[in-house]
Design a protein around this motif. Structure first.
Motif, short mmCIF file in Angstrom:
data_model
loop_
_atom_site.label_atom_id
_atom_site.label_comp_id
_atom_site.label_asym_id
_atom_site.label_seq_id
_atom_site.Cartn_x
_atom_site.Cartn_y
_atom_site.Cartn_z
N LEU A 1 -12.37 -4.52 -0.32
CA LEU A 1 -12.31 -3.54 0.52
C LEU A 1 -11.19 -2.56 0.22
O LEU A 1 -9.96 -2.92 -0.14
N ALA A 2 -11.70 -1.16 0.38
CA ALA A 2 -10.80 -0.05 0.18
C ALA A 2 -10.82 1.05 1.30
O ALA A 2 -11.79 1.13 1.93
N TYR A 3 -9.69 1.78 1.17
CA TYR A 3 -9.78 2.91 2.19
C TYR A 3 -9.99 4.04 1.23
O TYR A 3 -9.27 4.21 0.26
N GLU A 4 -11.19 4.97 1.78
CA GLU A 4 -11.61 6.04 1.01
C GLU A 4 -11.19 7.21 1.50
O GLU A 4 -11.69 7.50 2.82
N PRO A 5 -9.99 8.09 1.27
CA PRO A 5 -9.38 8.95 2.43
C PRO A 5 -10.04 10.28 2.37
O PRO A 5 -10.07 10.94 3.39
N LEU A 6 -11.29 10.78 1.37
CA LEU A 6 -12.02 11.87 1.42
C LEU A 6 -12.71 11.65 2.62
O LEU A 6 -13.13 12.83 3.35
N GLY A 7 -13.65 10.55 2.84
CA GLY A 7 -14.52 10.33 4.06
C GLY A 7 -13.66 9.59 5.14
O GLY A 7 -14.28 9.52 6.19
N PRO B 1 -7.07 0.14 -2.58
CA PRO B 1 -7.55 -1.09 -2.41
C PRO B 1 -6.56 -1.88 -1.34
O PRO B 1 -5.41 -1.84 -1.24
N LEU B 2 -7.53 -2.52 -0.25
CA LEU B 2 -6.58 -3.07 0.64
C LEU B 2 -6.93 -4.82 0.79
O LEU B 2 -5.85 -5.50 1.13
N ALA C 1 -1.41 -3.83 7.50
CA ALA C 1 -0.40 -3.06 6.99
C ALA C 1 -0.73 -2.08 5.85
O ALA C 1 -0.34 -0.75 5.83
N ARG C 2 -1.44 -2.48 4.93
CA ARG C 2 -2.07 -1.50 3.71
C ARG C 2 -2.98 -0.60 4.20
O ARG C 2 -2.75 0.62 3.68
N HIS C 3 -3.71 -1.04 5.27
CA HIS C 3 -4.65 0.20 5.85
C HIS C 3 -3.97 1.25 6.71
O HIS C 3 -4.12 2.48 6.56
N THR C 4 -2.87 0.96 7.59
CA THR C 4 -1.88 1.74 8.06
C THR C 4 -1.10 2.50 7.11
O THR C 4 -1.07 3.86 7.10
N ALA C 5 -0.64 1.88 5.96
CA ALA C 5 0.25 2.84 4.99
C ALA C 5 -0.84 3.78 4.33
O ALA C 5 -0.64 5.07 4.04
N ALA C 6 -2.04 3.72 4.03
CA ALA C 6 -3.30 4.25 3.46
C ALA C 6 -3.69 5.43 4.25
O ALA C 6 -4.00 6.37 3.70
N THR C 7 -3.67 5.17 5.58
CA THR C 7 -4.09 6.25 6.39
C THR C 7 -3.02 7.06 6.81
O THR C 7 -3.34 8.10 7.63
N ALA C 8 -1.92 6.79 6.69
CA ALA C 8 -0.79 7.68 7.05
C ALA C 8 -0.69 8.88 6.40
O ALA C 8 -1.14 8.99 5.36
#
Length: 73
Positions: A2-8, A29-30, A66-73
């Protein structure tokens, strides 16, 4: 994985082949789960569904959040 993709600006689920770092460019990666046969064969033999069910027990959901929050900040 599961990962956060910042472009989309979205969560994606992707497969990592052969344990190489083929994570999408720029994605964060989350949560990574190992579902290859070597991860469960000794204890679960051919009972992969049992392994997958137990796989969620040790997941630290607060850490993933927490990883998701950091990735989206």
């Amino acid at each position: 994985m599961l990962a956060y993709e910042p472009l989309g600006r979205r969560l994606i689920v992707t497969q990592i082949y052969d344990h190489h770092g083929n994570v999408g460019t720029g994605s964060t990666p989350l949560l990574v789960l190992d579902a290859w046969e070597h991860a469960y064969h000794l204890k679960y033999r051919n009972a992969r569904p049992d392994y997958v069910q137990k796989l969620w027990s040790p997941v630290n959901r607060a850490d993933v959040a927490a990883r998701h929050t950091a990735a989206t900040a």
